[in-house]
Each structure stands twice: as C-alpha cells, then as structure tokens.
Enzyme design. Sequence first.
Site, PDB file in Angstrom:
ATOM      1  N   GLY A  11      56.368 124.666  45.034  1.00  0.00           N
ATOM      2  CA  GLY A  11      55.327 123.918  45.747  1.00  0.00           C
ATOM      3  C   GLY A  11      55.794 123.064  46.904  1.00  0.00           C
ATOM      4  O   GLY A  11      55.071 122.171  47.339  1.00  0.00           O
ATOM      5  N   SER A  12      57.000 123.358  47.449  1.00  0.00           N
ATOM      6  CA  SER A  12      57.452 122.523  48.571  1.00  0.00           C
ATOM      7  C   SER A  12      56.564 122.741  49.804  1.00  0.00           C
ATOM      8  O   SER A  12      56.310 121.786  50.563  1.00  0.00           O
ATOM      9  CB  SER A  12      58.922 122.790  48.903  1.00  0.00           C
ATOM     10  OG  SER A  12      59.112 124.078  49.420  1.00  0.00           O
ATOM     11  N   ASN A  13      56.074 123.950  50.008  1.00  0.00           N
ATOM     12  CA  ASN A  13      55.159 124.179  51.136  1.00  0.00           C
ATOM     13  C   ASN A  13      53.816 123.487  50.915  1.00  0.00           C
ATOM     14  O   ASN A  13      53.223 122.945  51.843  1.00  0.00           O
ATOM     15  CB  ASN A  13      54.962 125.675  51.364  1.00  0.00           C
ATOM     16  CG  ASN A  13      56.103 126.283  52.149  1.00  0.00           C
ATOM     17  OD1 ASN A  13      56.201 126.110  53.356  1.00  0.00           O
ATOM     18  ND2 ASN A  13      57.004 126.965  51.461  1.00  0.00           N
ATOM     19  N   ARG A  90      51.156 136.625  43.795  1.00  0.00           N
ATOM     20  CA  ARG A  90      50.129 137.496  43.238  1.00  0.00           C
ATOM     21  C   ARG A  90      49.421 138.202  44.387  1.00  0.00           C
ATOM     22  O   ARG A  90      49.191 137.581  45.429  1.00  0.00           O
ATOM     23  CB  ARG A  90      49.128 136.614  42.480  1.00  0.00           C
ATOM     24  CG  ARG A  90      48.240 137.316  41.529  1.00  0.00           C
ATOM     25  CD  ARG A  90      47.776 136.358  40.466  1.00  0.00           C
ATOM     26  NE  ARG A  90      48.875 135.955  39.606  1.00  0.00           N
ATOM     27  CZ  ARG A  90      49.419 136.724  38.664  1.00  0.00           C
ATOM     28  NH1 ARG A  90      48.964 137.930  38.442  1.00  0.00           N
ATOM     29  NH2 ARG A  90      50.424 136.282  37.939  1.00  0.00           N
ATOM     30  N   ASN A 106      48.911 133.542  54.653  1.00  0.00           N
ATOM     31  CA  ASN A 106      50.087 133.572  53.778  1.00  0.00           C
ATOM     32  C   ASN A 106      51.344 133.235  54.570  1.00  0.00           C
ATOM     33  O   ASN A 106      51.428 133.501  55.771  1.00  0.00           O
ATOM     34  CB  ASN A 106      50.242 134.983  53.180  1.00  0.00           C
ATOM     35  CG  ASN A 106      51.420 135.091  52.223  1.00  0.00           C
ATOM     36  OD1 ASN A 106      51.660 134.217  51.391  1.00  0.00           O
ATOM     37  ND2 ASN A 106      52.179 136.176  52.332  1.00  0.00           N
ATOM     38  N   HIS A 108      55.566 133.960  54.463  1.00  0.00           N
ATOM     39  CA  HIS A 108      56.562 134.819  53.820  1.00  0.00           C
ATOM     40  C   HIS A 108      57.932 134.562  54.455  1.00  0.00           C
ATOM     41  O   HIS A 108      58.039 134.458  55.678  1.00  0.00           O
ATOM     42  CB  HIS A 108      56.173 136.294  53.973  1.00  0.00           C
ATOM     43  CG  HIS A 108      57.126 137.194  53.254  1.00  0.00           C
ATOM     44  ND1 HIS A 108      57.081 137.358  51.885  1.00  0.00           N
ATOM     45  CD2 HIS A 108      58.171 137.921  53.698  1.00  0.00           C
ATOM     46  CE1 HIS A 108      58.070 138.161  51.520  1.00  0.00           C
ATOM     47  NE2 HIS A 108      58.740 138.523  52.601  1.00  0.00           N
TER      48      HIS A 108
HETATM   49  C1  GAR Z   1      58.370 130.277  50.145  1.00  0.00           C
HETATM   50  O1  GAR Z   1      59.657 130.560  50.661  1.00  0.00           O
HETATM   51  C2  GAR Z   1      57.385 131.329  50.585  1.00  0.00           C
HETATM   52  O2  GAR Z   1      57.643 131.827  51.866  1.00  0.00           O
HETATM   53  C3  GAR Z   1      57.598 132.399  49.526  1.00  0.00           C
HETATM   54  O3  GAR Z   1      57.719 131.673  48.334  1.00  0.00           O
HETATM   55  C4  GAR Z   1      58.373 130.426  48.616  1.00  0.00           C
HETATM   56  C5  GAR Z   1      57.608 129.333  47.923  1.00  0.00           C
HETATM   57  O4  GAR Z   1      58.307 128.115  48.006  1.00  0.00           O
HETATM   58  N1  GAR Z   1      56.513 133.350  49.485  1.00  0.00           N
HETATM   59  C6  GAR Z   1      56.687 134.648  49.238  1.00  0.00           C
HETATM   60  O5  GAR Z   1      57.765 135.143  48.987  1.00  0.00           O
HETATM   61  C7  GAR Z   1      55.408 135.485  49.310  1.00  0.00           C
HETATM   62  N2  GAR Z   1      55.717 136.859  49.196  1.00  0.00           N
HETATM   63  P1  GAR Z   1      57.577 126.754  47.603  1.00  0.00           P
HETATM   64  O6  GAR Z   1      56.927 127.016  46.238  1.00  0.00           O
HETATM   65  O7  GAR Z   1      58.659 125.735  47.518  1.00  0.00           O
HETATM   66  O8  GAR Z   1      56.551 126.451  48.647  1.00  0.00           O
END
Ligand code: GAR
Length: 190
Positions: A11-13, A90, A106, A108
């Site tokens: 959940g840092s984003n 998901r 999204n 990525h």
């Molecule tokens: C992030 O690096 C995001 O880009 C990736 O999951 C991580 C979540 O980090 N998403 C994917 O790989 C989607 N296919 P976070 O939970 O610290 O935000």
Amino acid sequence: MKIAVFASGNGSNFEAIVEAVRDGKVEAEIALLVCDRPEAYVLKRAERLGISSITLQPKAFESKIAYETEVLDHLQAESIELIVLAGCMRIVGATLLKAYPKRIVNIHPSLLPLYPGRQGIEDAFNDGATETGVTVHLVDEGIDTGPVLAQRKVAIHQGDAIELLEGKIHALEHELFPEVIQTYIKKLKS
Ligand code: GAR
C-alpha cells in the site's frame, strides 16, 4: 472526483496518493479502499490515514461476476467516479469494466508491454535488462494492457542489487502516479 483505490498488499502507492490529495496536488477525495486480502498491510495504512476500507475475498463468492457485483454495489453506494489500481493483483472483469469505461487506472512497475504480470521488477532484473521503468495506463480486459497514460524509464546498471532497483521504481511510482491521476482527472472534467 470521488476515487476508490484497489490494493492487495503493502500500500505504499495508496499512501502516496492519499498524501497527494491532502497536499492539494490531486483534486479528489479518496472515498474508499477496496482490498482482497485481510492480511494486507494497506489496511493498516487506511486505518491510520482515516480512509474507509472494505475487504472482500473473491473465494467467498460463487463467481467473479458475483464478487464484482458486490464490489460495484459498494462503489455505487459511495458514488465513486474513478477506480485507481495501486498494487491490485487481480484481473478486472467485465462487470467493473462495463460500469467504469475508461475510468480504471493502473500502475505497473515496468515499461509495458515489457514484463507484465505480478513480478515486473524481478522479471526485468532477471532478464538482464539495462533499463526498465514505470507505466500508468487505462485498464482493459487484458493483463497490464490498455492505453498508456505515462511512462518513465529507470536505468539498471551492471552490479546493481535488485533492492536498489525496487527502491528507485517505488520512489518514481510515488511521484508519477499522483501526477498522472491529477492530469487524468482534469481531462475527465474538461
Ligand atoms: C507496485 O510496484 C505496483 O506497480 C505493482 O505492485 C506494487 C504495489 O506496491 N503493481 C503490479 O505489479 C500490477 N501488475 P505498493 O503496495 O507498495 O503500492
């Protein structure tokens, strides 16, 4: 603009987006966190930040349609206008895609279409790539496909540890994602 963030893990984003809203950098309200894993750390962040959350596990539903219909009920009850996937592991199905056309964004951790899937950073690193990056895109029925809104590159130098690369990618994500969300909100409003 009322936003729901979908997240499955750390959940840092999510936190970076909430902070950007609080700093006035994103003109929106983060009205809801939708999580699919009760043990996900993002739920603790939501509690600390005072953001409402729901946890719905797909395995508790008889089908993906039933699961997404329940999610949709919550989104509609909150009058959500934009869905932001921030580490949502998901695939979004037809029910949500139909209800939110061009309104699901999204992030990525790669230069899509390279290295889609759950391990974008590791896949680029293990492949010996000399650069990778971050992509923000609109979601369609594919896995990490859909029109690209923004991309930024990150160089991988020989001898770099994967932890260094992960740190660079996440720092870039936290900067880029709120910026792109704000730009997209403005576009939707115009
Ligand atoms: C992030 O690096 C995001 O880009 C990736 O999951 C991580 C979540 O980090 N998403 C994917 O790989 C989607 N296919 P976070 O939970 O610290 O935000």
